[in-house]
Design an enzyme around this catalytic site. Structure first.
Site, PDB file in Angstrom:
ATOM      1  N   THR A 186       0.793  -1.184   0.039  1.00  0.00           N
ATOM      2  CA  THR A 186      -0.369  -0.253  -0.336  1.00  0.00           C
ATOM      3  C   THR A 186       0.810   1.132   0.520  1.00  0.00           C
ATOM      4  O   THR A 186       2.014   0.554   0.291  1.00  0.00           O
ATOM      5  CB  THR A 186      -1.024   0.350   1.008  1.00  0.00           C
ATOM      6  OG1 THR A 186       0.742  -0.250   2.633  1.00  0.00           O
ATOM      7  CG2 THR A 186      -2.421  -1.079   1.084  1.00  0.00           C
ATOM      8  N   THR A 222       1.269   4.249   1.505  1.00  0.00           N
ATOM      9  CA  THR A 222       2.242   5.167   2.274  1.00  0.00           C
ATOM     10  C   THR A 222       3.209   3.957   2.888  1.00  0.00           C
ATOM     11  O   THR A 222       4.387   4.367   3.586  1.00  0.00           O
ATOM     12  CB  THR A 222       1.169   5.196   3.804  1.00  0.00           C
ATOM     13  OG1 THR A 222       0.555   6.677   2.875  1.00  0.00           O
ATOM     14  CG2 THR A 222       1.888   6.408   5.185  1.00  0.00           C
ATOM     15  N   CYS A 223       3.293   2.774   3.569  1.00  0.00           N
ATOM     16  CA  CYS A 223       3.435   2.034   3.961  1.00  0.00           C
ATOM     17  C   CYS A 223       4.664   1.224   3.108  1.00  0.00           C
ATOM     18  O   CYS A 223       5.690   1.443   3.506  1.00  0.00           O
ATOM     19  CB  CYS A 223       2.987   0.392   4.144  1.00  0.00           C
ATOM     20  SG  CYS A 223       0.865   0.890   4.823  1.00  0.00           S
ATOM     21  N   SER A 224       4.609   1.480   1.768  1.00  0.00           N
ATOM     22  CA  SER A 224       5.758   1.503   0.676  1.00  0.00           C
ATOM     23  C   SER A 224       6.759   2.589   1.026  1.00  0.00           C
ATOM     24  O   SER A 224       8.433   2.339   0.096  1.00  0.00           O
ATOM     25  CB  SER A 224       5.370   0.745  -0.261  1.00  0.00           C
ATOM     26  OG  SER A 224       4.597  -0.817  -0.824  1.00  0.00           O
ATOM     27  N   LEU A 228       7.690   1.476   5.972  1.00  0.00           N
ATOM     28  CA  LEU A 228       8.816   0.569   5.764  1.00  0.00           C
ATOM     29  C   LEU A 228      10.177   1.083   5.234  1.00  0.00           C
ATOM     30  O   LEU A 228      11.354   0.608   6.087  1.00  0.00           O
ATOM     31  CB  LEU A 228       8.525  -0.437   5.077  1.00  0.00           C
ATOM     32  CG  LEU A 228       9.430  -2.101   4.764  1.00  0.00           C
ATOM     33  CD1 LEU A 228       9.905  -2.657   5.891  1.00  0.00           C
ATOM     34  CD2 LEU A 228       8.867  -3.112   3.905  1.00  0.00           C
TER      35      LEU A 228
END
Length: 246
Positions: A49, A51-53, A57
């Site tokens: 997703t 923001t996560c990528s 992270l």
């Protein structure tokens, strides 16, 4: 949405996660991970997703060595995804400094009180975004994102966690260099950075960028071109001079 409550001072859930390692299934015990260890956890709604990528992270992965230098034994990324998805995401992100935990059944996340309904975007039950510092299985600190519509990302980031652990921790400067395969000057630049203990992101011409991008960003057409902390250092000779003055 049910009010999300901090678990500071409480034990993390005791669960077992099935995980795919190579061609084999293994069982990962949360007790083994947290017992007599200091662990940073960040949890997010889903692998791949935006923001996560793009941010969550990568920044924890980038600062992993700083966390280690400040007493952290391991960094976990937990998401309610299956193990195949988490493995693919780890490979895609080159997140070699992070242990990816697939909480596919949501048992750990539910035990933390962070399992939320994302049916409106077709996700089903997922984790709310949060981070925590866990010492010997007890939650010392939690940063829970505010309960706003969408996917807020304000307090569970790596920099906020590091600030809590050690406000004076020295963070590495971001380093990027443009290279091309078979370039001896590029190899020299990478060797110099590695000798200086500086991590870097490599942008390979013809794969990650074109000569047009190189010219537009650096004003030059030769490689390598190195940036450190937003500053254009130049080629390999300029890099060696820069490092010798550090």
């Amino acid at each position: 949405m049910t009010t999300l409550i901090s678990k500071e001072g409480q034990a993390v859930p005791s669960v077992t996660w099935p995980a795919r390692v190579g061609d084999d299934w293994v069982q990962i015990s949360s007790d083994d991970i947290f017992k007599n260890r200091t662990v940073v956890v960040f949890s997010l709604p889903g692998a791949f997703t935006p923001t996560c990528s793009s941010t969550h992270l990568p920044r924890y992965n980038e600062l992993a060595s700083v966390f280690r230098a400040n007493g952290i034994d391991e960094i976990l990324c937990i998401s309610v995804n299956d193990t195949f998805v988490m493995n693919a995401w780890a490979a895609n992100q080159e997140a070699e400094n992070i242990r990816m935990i697939a909480d596919g059944n949501g048992e750990f996340t539910a035990g933390m009180g962070m399992l939320v309904d994302k049916n409106d975007i077709g996700f089903g039950k997922r984790s709310w975004r949060y981070s925590m510092l866990v010492k010997n299985g007890i939650v010392e600190k939690m940063f829970i994102e505010p309960q706003k519509p969408g996917d807020p990302f304000e307090v569970s980031d790596a920099d906020t966690m590091l600030e809590f652990i050690n406000a004076d921790a020295e963070k590495p400067r971001s380093v990027a260099l443009f290279t091309k395969p078979g370039c001896s000057f590029c190899a020299r630049a990478k060797g110099a950075l590695e000798a200086a203990g500086m991590d870097y992101e490599e942008i390979v011409m013809g794969t990650d960028a074109s000569i047009v991008s190189l010219r537009a960003i650096t004003g030059r057409e030769t490689v390598p071109q190195i940036y450190i902390g937003g500053e254009h250092i130049g080629g390999s000779d300029e890099l060696i001079k820069y490092l010798s003055g550090k």
